[in-house]
Motif scaffolding. Structure first.
Motif, short mmCIF file in Angstrom:
data_model
loop_
_atom_site.label_atom_id
_atom_site.label_comp_id
_atom_site.label_asym_id
_atom_site.label_seq_id
_atom_site.Cartn_x
_atom_site.Cartn_y
_atom_site.Cartn_z
N GLN A 65 49.94 -15.90 24.01
CA GLN A 65 48.62 -15.52 23.52
C GLN A 65 47.53 -15.95 24.50
OE1 GLN A 65 47.58 -17.07 19.67
NE2 GLN A 65 45.83 -15.74 19.48
N GLY A 105 49.13 -14.37 28.39
CA GLY A 105 49.78 -13.07 28.53
C GLY A 105 51.22 -13.29 28.95
N LYS A 151 39.77 -8.03 20.83
CA LYS A 151 40.58 -7.07 21.59
C LYS A 151 41.01 -5.93 20.76
CE LYS A 151 42.22 -10.22 25.07
NZ LYS A 151 43.32 -10.81 25.73
#
Length: 72
Positions: free
Chosen positions: A17, A20, A72
């Motif tokens: 998280q 990536g 996001k």
């Protein structure tokens, strides 16, 4: 209390998280190439703060990351 497997899974999920998938893999490879002394790192790798302040700062960072993740 969590099992060791649960802790490892939580740790991997946190890394993925935060970094990536690709950067997590790079991090794990970098760690595995080096002789890593956790005890020494614990004494020198963290800021010299009371545990309460360190926890407060960690929580602030986690909240910031959670907000970024939700955007996001």
């Amino acid at each position: 209390m969590k099992t060791e497997t649960e802790i490892r899974m939580d740790g991997m999920n946190a890394l993925i998280q935060a970094l990536g998938l690709v950067e997590t893999e790079r991090f794990l490879m970098a760690i595995s190439r080096e002789r890593f002394n956790y005890t020494e790192w614990r004494h020198t790798g963290l800021p010299d703060l009371p545990i309460e302040e360190l926890a407060r700062l960690a929580n602030l960072e986690a909240e910031k990351n959670a907000q970024l993740f939700c955007e996001k």
